[in-house]
Design a protein around this motif. Structure first.
Motif, PDB file in Angstrom:
ATOM      1  N   CYS A   1      -4.286   3.789  -0.682  1.00  0.00           N
ATOM      2  CA  CYS A   1      -4.976   3.292   0.725  1.00  0.00           C
ATOM      3  C   CYS A   1      -5.669   4.386   1.120  1.00  0.00           C
ATOM      4  O   CYS A   1      -5.508   5.683   0.725  1.00  0.00           O
ATOM      5  CB  CYS A   1      -3.870   2.732   1.582  1.00  0.00           C
ATOM      6  SG  CYS A   1      -2.696   3.936   2.094  1.00  0.00           S
TER       7      CYS A   1
ATOM      8  N   ILE B   1       0.928  -1.309  -0.110  1.00  0.00           N
ATOM      9  CA  ILE B   1       0.128  -0.047   0.233  1.00  0.00           C
ATOM     10  C   ILE B   1       0.889   1.358   0.093  1.00  0.00           C
ATOM     11  O   ILE B   1       1.977   1.052   0.464  1.00  0.00           O
ATOM     12  CB  ILE B   1      -0.987   0.096   1.276  1.00  0.00           C
ATOM     13  CG1 ILE B   1      -0.299  -0.309   2.570  1.00  0.00           C
ATOM     14  CG2 ILE B   1      -1.974  -1.057   1.189  1.00  0.00           C
ATOM     15  CD1 ILE B   1      -0.757   0.132   3.615  1.00  0.00           C
TER      16      ILE B   1
ATOM     17  N   ALA C   1      -7.293  -0.838   2.553  1.00  0.00           N
ATOM     18  CA  ALA C   1      -7.487  -0.681   1.221  1.00  0.00           C
ATOM     19  C   ALA C   1      -8.323  -1.417   0.451  1.00  0.00           C
ATOM     20  O   ALA C   1      -8.875  -2.600   0.871  1.00  0.00           O
ATOM     21  CB  ALA C   1      -5.963  -1.412   0.447  1.00  0.00           C
TER      22      ALA C   1
END
Ligand code: HGY
Ligand code: MN
Ligand code: MN
Ligand code: MN
Length: 428
Positions: A394, A207, A406
């Motif tokens: 994210c 992420i 996410a």
């Protein structure tokens, strides 16, 4: 189809995103703090349970699993030319206190799902594909970040230092490792060091841990460089004493020295002239920690980074000067000023960046070239293999806190780009 030698094609890449989410949710239950937070520290009982969970999934995906002396775990899908350097991917599952359930995890469970996606599509690897679970990326227990990947990259000095490393409860690194079933019959960690040319490429899915992709509505980040991290441990000592009886002119307050140094860190970072310089005092402990006792000892840990290594090193030297000046001015002693790590940045490999860009294009996913301000195991894998990173958005860039999130779609896109990139690199 990208390669006639394989019957698979882009359109046949279908990710089982529901299952991936289920696995992420289940993995997050192995935590020492209540949901929605996750705390999973190296070699603890929850870490061991989580490792078992991952090894089981690797087995179910038909990967052959091996572990090294410190618990780096490798799941291998043998290719048609197994003697060639393999293509690797992976990340970490350890989680700092009260953090989230996606940091690192997306790059481990997502990598296993990328393997499943390729298998379902009929892909046959030429170079073997390996999923790596790095034993501990976070510095939480022993103060050393990316401990597993540092050793894989060949950390002679670190291997020696670990022989005399203890955690906050005075448990030695080796006792902790053995309690988790590792380092059984050795304290020589050189067996962990990767042989040169083990991998032709290493790609990590992660992420973003920043807000850019979400703000710009771009589903894929292609990382071009990873910022240069550093961490410093500082201790001040003074006479302490009674909070009522000792008059101000007679004090040498170790707590105020730490407070002043914390503000000096902020000042030195801001005066660097670049928005890319950052500095944080995430740990600040006062001893004895009683309201009516002047702190006789203070312990602070400083994290400072920059994409420009020189600029970051200048900040470190200014912090050192301030620590000395503050100690003198406040008549406390600077009993420790220890640089724990002062790492260079890493650049992604051009051909891997191109492979990730091509994969994004073939999947009709727009992408953005960007740097990573967070460090990752990729920072150290870059020392022994061409490296690349794929970012997914994210929520609000949140990370290292329970609100980290996410979406299934974003994870599914990331897994597809990873799968296609691995396929390309495997057939090279
Ligand atoms: O701190 C970092 O950059 C990483 O997320 N552990
Ligand atoms: Mn992290
Ligand atoms: Mn991470
Ligand atoms: Mn481009």
């Amino acid at each position: 189809p990208i390669h006639e030698s394989n019957s698979y094609s882009v359109s046949s890449l279908s990710v089982d995103a529901q299952n991936l989410q289920k696995q992420i949710d289940e993995l997050s239950t192995f935590s020492d703090t209540p949901a929605p937070s996750v705390t999973r520290i190296l070699y603890t009982e929850k870490d061991v349970l989580a490792r078992r969970f991952i090894k089981n999934l690797m087995g179910l995906s038909g990967l052959s699993v091996r572990e090294d002396a410190v618990g780096n775990i490798f799941g291998r899908w043998e290719g048609s030319e197994p003697e060639l350097p393999a293509v690797a991917t992976g990340s970490h599952i350890d989680a700092i206190p009260y953090s989230g359930k996606y940091d690192g995890v997306v790059g481990v469970l997502g990598a296993i799902e990328a393997i499943n996606t390729l298998k379902r599509s009929g892909f046959k690897p030429k170079r073997s594909l390996e999923v790596i679970l790095f034993t501990s990326e976070e510095p939480t227990r022993f103060g050393i970040s990316c401990l597993g990947s540092r050793l894989l990259a060949g950390g002679d000095a670190l291997a020696k230092a670990l022989k005399r490393t203890v955690d906050g409860q005075n448990i030695s690194f080796f006792d902790a490792a053995r309690s988790a079933g590792y380092a059984k019959d050795t304290d020589d960690l050189s067996s962990v060091f990767l042989k040169k040319g083990s991998y032709s490429a290493f790609v990590e899915l992660h992420i973003e841990q920043g807000p850019i992709l979400e703000e710009e509505g771009i589903p894929i980040g292609v990382v071009t460089a990873i910022a240069a991290p550093a961490s410093i441990k500082v201790e001040f000592e003074g006479n302490g004493g009674h909070a009522g009886a000792v008059l101000m002119p007679n004090r040498n307050d170790a707590g105020l020295a730490a407070a002043e140094l914390s503000l000096a860190v902020e000042r030195h970072v801001l005066e660097s002239g670049s928005i890319d310089s950052v500095g944080t005092v995430g740990i600040l402990e006062l001893h004895p920690g009683a309201i009516n006792s002047i702190p006789s000892k203070s312990h602070l840990e400083i994290d400072t980074r920059d994409i420009d290594e020189q600029r970051r090193n200048i900040i470190i030297e200014k912090i050192r000067q301030s620590a000395n000046a503050i100690a003198k001015k406040r008549r406390v002693s600077l009993t420790e000023f220890k640089i724990i790590n002062q790492d260079p940045p890493a650049l992604s490999d051009k051909s891997i960046v191109e492979a990730m860009e091509a994969a994004s294009k073939e999947l009709n996913l727009s992408h953005k070239l960007m740097i990573s301000r967070a460090y990752h195991d990729s920072l150290f894998m870059a020392r022994v293999s061409p490296m690349g990173m794929i970012f997914i958005p994210c929520y609000k860039g949140y990370s290292h806190k329970p609100e980290e999130y996410a979406s299934i779609d974003n994870m599914s896109n990331g897994v597809k780009v990873l799968a296609l990139t691995l396929a390309k690199l495997s057939l090279e």
